[in-house]
Design a protein around this motif. Structure first.
Motif, mmCIF file in Angstrom:
data_model
loop_
_atom_site.group_PDB
_atom_site.id
_atom_site.type_symbol
_atom_site.label_atom_id
_atom_site.label_comp_id
_atom_site.label_asym_id
_atom_site.label_seq_id
_atom_site.Cartn_x
_atom_site.Cartn_y
_atom_site.Cartn_z
ATOM 1 N N LEU A 287 4.415 40.834 -5.245
ATOM 2 C CA LEU A 287 5.792 41.062 -5.683
ATOM 3 C C LEU A 287 6.040 40.271 -6.952
ATOM 4 O O LEU A 287 5.820 39.053 -6.987
ATOM 5 C CB LEU A 287 6.796 40.630 -4.609
ATOM 6 N N LEU A 288 6.487 40.959 -8.000
ATOM 7 C CA LEU A 288 6.902 40.311 -9.246
ATOM 8 C C LEU A 288 8.427 40.289 -9.262
ATOM 9 O O LEU A 288 9.071 41.337 -9.254
ATOM 10 C CB LEU A 288 6.348 41.075 -10.452
ATOM 11 N N VAL A 289 9.002 39.099 -9.267
ATOM 12 C CA VAL A 289 10.451 38.927 -9.195
ATOM 13 C C VAL A 289 10.957 38.423 -10.538
ATOM 14 O O VAL A 289 10.358 37.531 -11.147
ATOM 15 C CB VAL A 289 10.829 37.909 -8.098
ATOM 16 N N THR A 290 12.086 38.959 -10.989
ATOM 17 C CA THR A 290 12.709 38.467 -12.211
ATOM 18 C C THR A 290 14.211 38.355 -12.006
ATOM 19 O O THR A 290 14.734 38.582 -10.914
ATOM 20 C CB THR A 290 12.356 39.350 -13.415
ATOM 21 N N PHE A 291 14.917 38.012 -13.088
ATOM 22 C CA PHE A 291 16.311 37.601 -13.012
ATOM 23 C C PHE A 291 17.275 38.742 -12.701
ATOM 24 O O PHE A 291 18.236 38.568 -11.969
ATOM 25 C CB PHE A 291 16.676 36.944 -14.345
ATOM 26 N N SER A 292 17.040 39.918 -13.242
ATOM 27 C CA SER A 292 18.000 41.019 -13.101
ATOM 28 C C SER A 292 17.264 42.335 -12.927
ATOM 29 O O SER A 292 16.059 42.435 -13.197
ATOM 30 C CB SER A 292 18.895 41.101 -14.349
ATOM 31 N N GLN A 293 18.012 43.361 -12.512
ATOM 32 C CA GLN A 293 17.406 44.668 -12.329
ATOM 33 C C GLN A 293 16.961 45.271 -13.653
ATOM 34 O O GLN A 293 15.932 45.947 -13.731
ATOM 35 C CB GLN A 293 18.372 45.604 -11.614
ATOM 36 N N SER A 294 17.732 45.053 -14.711
ATOM 37 C CA SER A 294 17.334 45.601 -16.019
ATOM 38 C C SER A 294 16.026 44.990 -16.488
ATOM 39 O O SER A 294 15.151 45.693 -17.019
ATOM 40 C CB SER A 294 18.439 45.367 -17.054
ATOM 41 N N LEU A 295 15.855 43.671 -16.273
ATOM 42 C CA LEU A 295 14.574 43.049 -16.630
ATOM 43 C C LEU A 295 13.452 43.548 -15.726
ATOM 44 O O LEU A 295 12.311 43.719 -16.187
ATOM 45 C CB LEU A 295 14.682 41.532 -16.530
ATOM 46 N N ALA A 296 13.760 43.792 -14.473
ATOM 47 C CA ALA A 296 12.741 44.327 -13.561
ATOM 48 C C ALA A 296 12.233 45.672 -14.054
ATOM 49 O O ALA A 296 11.029 45.965 -13.983
ATOM 50 C CB ALA A 296 13.309 44.448 -12.145
ATOM 51 N N GLU A 297 13.119 46.501 -14.551
ATOM 52 C CA GLU A 297 12.704 47.809 -15.079
ATOM 53 C C GLU A 297 11.816 47.649 -16.305
ATOM 54 O O GLU A 297 10.841 48.380 -16.480
ATOM 55 C CB GLU A 297 13.946 48.641 -15.400
ATOM 56 N N VAL A 298 12.153 46.678 -17.169
ATOM 57 C CA VAL A 298 11.319 46.414 -18.354
ATOM 58 C C VAL A 298 9.926 45.950 -17.936
ATOM 59 O O VAL A 298 8.906 46.433 -18.451
ATOM 60 C CB VAL A 298 11.995 45.360 -19.257
ATOM 61 N N GLU A 317 4.852 45.402 -6.660
ATOM 62 C CA GLU A 317 6.258 45.800 -6.710
ATOM 63 C C GLU A 317 6.987 44.881 -7.677
ATOM 64 O O GLU A 317 6.620 43.706 -7.826
ATOM 65 C CB GLU A 317 6.904 45.692 -5.323
ATOM 66 N N VAL A 318 8.012 45.408 -8.333
ATOM 67 C CA VAL A 318 8.814 44.618 -9.261
ATOM 68 C C VAL A 318 10.266 44.719 -8.833
ATOM 69 O O VAL A 318 10.777 45.821 -8.599
ATOM 70 C CB VAL A 318 8.653 45.111 -10.719
ATOM 71 N N ASP A 319 10.931 43.573 -8.708
ATOM 72 C CA ASP A 319 12.308 43.594 -8.223
ATOM 73 C C ASP A 319 13.000 42.301 -8.650
ATOM 74 O O ASP A 319 12.372 41.401 -9.232
ATOM 75 C CB ASP A 319 12.334 43.723 -6.697
ATOM 76 N N ASN A 320 14.302 42.219 -8.369
ATOM 77 C CA ASN A 320 14.999 40.948 -8.499
ATOM 78 C C ASN A 320 15.354 40.443 -7.109
ATOM 79 O O ASN A 320 15.272 41.171 -6.111
ATOM 80 C CB ASN A 320 16.231 41.068 -9.401
ATOM 81 N N ALA A 321 15.750 39.176 -7.012
ATOM 82 C CA ALA A 321 15.952 38.557 -5.703
ATOM 83 C C ALA A 321 17.088 39.212 -4.933
ATOM 84 O O ALA A 321 17.020 39.328 -3.696
ATOM 85 C CB ALA A 321 16.214 37.058 -5.886
ATOM 86 N N GLU A 322 18.123 39.640 -5.622
ATOM 87 C CA GLU A 322 19.259 40.258 -4.933
ATOM 88 C C GLU A 322 18.855 41.570 -4.271
ATOM 89 O O GLU A 322 19.192 41.837 -3.110
ATOM 90 C CB GLU A 322 20.400 40.484 -5.928
ATOM 91 N N VAL A 381 7.058 34.855 -10.005
ATOM 92 C CA VAL A 381 8.482 34.700 -10.279
ATOM 93 C C VAL A 381 8.673 34.434 -11.764
ATOM 94 O O VAL A 381 8.175 33.428 -12.291
ATOM 95 C CB VAL A 381 9.097 33.563 -9.448
ATOM 96 N N ASP A 382 9.395 35.329 -12.434
ATOM 97 C CA ASP A 382 9.718 35.178 -13.860
ATOM 98 C C ASP A 382 11.162 34.704 -14.002
ATOM 99 O O ASP A 382 11.986 34.922 -13.113
ATOM 100 C CB ASP A 382 9.524 36.528 -14.566
ATOM 101 N N GLU A 383 11.488 34.045 -15.132
ATOM 102 C CA GLU A 383 12.847 33.545 -15.386
ATOM 103 C C GLU A 383 13.319 32.665 -14.225
ATOM 104 O O GLU A 383 14.448 32.750 -13.743
ATOM 105 C CB GLU A 383 13.826 34.699 -15.613
ATOM 106 N N ALA A 384 12.443 31.761 -13.809
ATOM 107 C CA ALA A 384 12.690 30.962 -12.607
ATOM 108 C C ALA A 384 13.906 30.050 -12.734
ATOM 109 O O ALA A 384 14.507 29.673 -11.728
ATOM 110 C CB ALA A 384 11.454 30.119 -12.291
ATOM 111 N N GLN A 385 14.261 29.697 -13.960
ATOM 112 C CA GLN A 385 15.353 28.744 -14.157
ATOM 113 C C GLN A 385 16.717 29.286 -13.719
ATOM 114 O O GLN A 385 17.673 28.517 -13.555
ATOM 115 C CB GLN A 385 15.420 28.316 -15.627
ATOM 116 N N ASP A 386 16.841 30.600 -13.521
ATOM 117 C CA ASP A 386 18.135 31.193 -13.186
ATOM 118 C C ASP A 386 18.195 31.737 -11.759
ATOM 119 O O ASP A 386 19.024 32.587 -11.451
ATOM 120 C CB ASP A 386 18.477 32.308 -14.186
#
Length: 607
Positions: A287-298, A317-322, A381-386
């Motif tokens: 699972l690749l997780v990032t900050f937002s859904q728009s970034l997940a799509e990118v 899979e690519v998603d955000n935490a929410e 986990v990408d953009e971990a600071q947020d």
């Protein structure tokens, strides 16, 4: 059959050629690779400083420059005939005896510099206290030692930087600024592409091994398919700088790995390549997780480019935490939870519920006797600071405590939320690795944004603080442009004129972005840019993206920062967050940053 490696400049130069010339060059290269009739043959270069250099006639008036050793060829560039011959005569090549990577020297330029250094040399020279053996032990080239011995001061070293391979410049620069031999060794060792060191001395005559150790300088192609893929893929898919390669392709991490680095260091590229590596060689779903859904799509679209094998791609899979929390609760309850209206739950409540569900269905957070019970085996986990504390607990629960469980990348200086989480407080004991050089930002832009952001410490992702004092760039470029206008109307007219000029320069519309602090100002910018197909977004929505040129408008007092609260503590945090948001927007530019304001500029703008 030749073993052919392609340098990173070649695909870019090839794509700039007229289509008929490009087609002929590709056909010639395919024939050369397959060693068939009509293939170009290597032509010796008279007066070459390196006898292994040759040229290949790839098209009418165009030649490739290659370094060859037996059946190994390194294709460096494609140039008009006269320029190709000149390039071939000017350069020489070697293998660094410490890193094992290939080095390219502008030998002709160094020959011109040596008399000037000799004339300016003083009786006491910079490296006099250091013996030749110690300098050679840092991988410095024996043939260049007489030149290095002429260096008088740090400015001489800085002047030589464009002419030297990075692995030659770095130890000289460390010593020139007063660093120790150990510090110079550590800086040089960071340029090693792998933690696996050869069992014996590095063979300076083994070009094939040197190219394999130089992932930023060469990539081997074996047939027409791999050649065509390399030529059409973006650089980041193929060429990784050694520190990036070492982190992304490591055989394994016994503990959660945390990669921190400033803007442009390639953290997201490392995350993507690590995801691809684990999909191909790991022990289960990723699972690749990032900050937002728009970034997940990118990121999902980028993985589609990076991973050609459809079976391997489906393992990531690519998603955000929410959205992960919503999916877990949906599976547990049999229907999607309501987010608005009667009976709705907040995203924070759903995150807590998802954590409870995982604890019930996969066991306690530390119960990893059967890793297969977890929904994922590996997590990036990408953009971990947020990411919030509750989200971190959920992510930790979604993978087992095992080798290669969590690979985390982030930059505390790029926080755009008020999250300040030390990973240890949420049950993640991470080992930190640092990327310290920006490959995207030119030094002039980097210096500007560091002054804008403030180089001081920020709360880190592990206990302690993170700073930017040693953050540097690998190249130079134009200074940021800051324009002042009398009115917002004239400012937006100036924006239109600037974007028109960039498009006239040939910059693709997709490589231009316009940013403003809020949606009202974004709408005003879009009206000014009517008819132009360029992205306009708030500063926050530029997060995670990059463009060749970026224009930020209305960066004025009272707008950036937005009015902070009265409470001193809340005020300080709000101002720092506002500064970080502007910093993130500025660092989206690869080459040119344009900032404008009407009236007084933002107090964040460096003087």
């Amino acid at each position: 059959m030749p073993r052919l490696a392609i340098g990173p400049e070649f695909p870019r130069e090839l794509s700039a050629l007229a289509q008929p010339v490009r087609r002929d060059a590709v056909v010639a290269l395919r024939r050369f690779l397959l060693n068939v009739a009509g293939a170009p043959h290597p032509e010796r270069v008279r007066g070459a400083r390196d006898p292994r250099v040759a040229t290949l006639r790839l098209a009418e008036g165009r030649r490739g420059v290659v370094l060859r050793q037996r059946d190994v060829y390194w294709l460096r560039t494609v140039l008009p005939d006269a320029e190709a011959w000149s390039y071939a005569r000017r350069h020489r090549y070697g293998v660094n005896p410490v890193t094992g990577g290939v080095e390219e020297w502008d030998a002709e330029a160094l020959e011109r510099v040596e008399p000037a250094l000799r004339r300016s040399a003083r009786p006491s020279r910079l490296f006099d206290p250091i013996c030749d053996g110690d300098l050679l032990g840092l991988g410095l080239d024996g043939r260049a030692m007489p030149l290095f011995r002429l260096i008088t001061n740090e400015a001489d070293v800085a002047a030589l930087e464009p002419l030297l391979p990075p692995t030659q410049y770095v130890p000289l620069a460390v010593l020139a600024r007063g660093g120790t031999m150990s510090e110079a060794w550590r800086e040089l060792d960071a340029h090693r592409a792998s933690d696996d060191r050869p069992p014996g001395p590095i063979d300076p005559d083994d070009l094939y091994a040197a190219l394999r150790r130089s992932p930023d300088r060469a990539a081997f192609v074996h047939d027409k398919v791999s050649l065509d893929r390399l030529l059409r893929a973006p650089d980041w898919c193929t060429y990784l700088y050694p520190p990036q390669h070492r982190l992304a392709r490591a055989a394994g991490y016994e503990h959660p790995a945390l990669v921190v680095g400033g803007a442009g260091t390639g953290k997201t590229v490392v995350a993507l390549h690590r995801a691809a590596h684990l999909a191909a060689r790991g022990a289960g779903p990723v699972l690749l997780v990032t900050f937002s859904q728009s970034l997940a799509e990118v990121l999902s679209a980028k993985l589609d480019l990076l991973i050609e094998d459809e079976v391997v791609r489906k393992r990531v899979e690519v998603d955000n935490a929410e959205r992960l929390a919503v999916r877990i609760v949906t599976r547990a309850e049999g229907r999607r939870p309501a987010l608005v209206g009667p009976g709705s739950r907040s995203l924070a409540e759903l995150t807590d519920e998802a954590l409870r569900v995982l604890s019930l269905t996969t066991g306690d957070l530390l119960d990893d006797v059967d890793p297969g019970r977890k929904p994922y085996r590996h997590m990036i986990v990408d953009e971990a600071q947020d990411i919030s504390p509750a989200q971190w607990r959920l992510l930790r629960a979604a993978v087992p405590h095992a080798r290669d469980d969590l690979f985390i990348v982030g930059d505390p200086h790029q926080r755009v939320t008020d999250m300040r989480v030390a990973l240890g407080t949420v049950g993640i004991t991470a080992v930190q690795h640092t990327l310290g050089r920006s490959y995207r930002l030119p030094q002039e832009l980097l210096s500007f944004v560091v002054r804008l952001r403030g180089g001081g410490p920020s709360p880190g992702l592990v206990e302690g603080a993170a700073d930017m004092y040693d953050f540097s760039a690998v190249r130079h470029g134009p200074h940021p442009i800051v324009r002042t206008y009398d009115t917002q109307e004239s400012e937006l007219s100036g924006l239109r004129a600037m974007i028109d000029a960039w498009l006239a320069d040939g910059v693709p519309p997709g490589e231009i972005a316009v940013g403003a602090r809020d949606q009202r100002l974004v709408r005003a910018a879009k009206r000014a840019l009517a008819g132009l197909d360029v992205r306009a977004a708030t500063f926050q929505h530029l997060k995670g993206l990059e463009f060749e040129r970026v224009a930020l408008v209305c960066v004025a007092e009272g707008v950036v920062p937005q009015p902070p609260p009265d409470d001193p503590y809340a005020r300080a945090r709000a101002l720092q967050r506002e500064r970080s948001i502007l910093f993130v927007a500025c660092t989206r530019a690869r080459s040119i940053l344009y900032i404008s304001h009407s009236g007084r500029g933002s107090p964040f703008l460096p003087l």
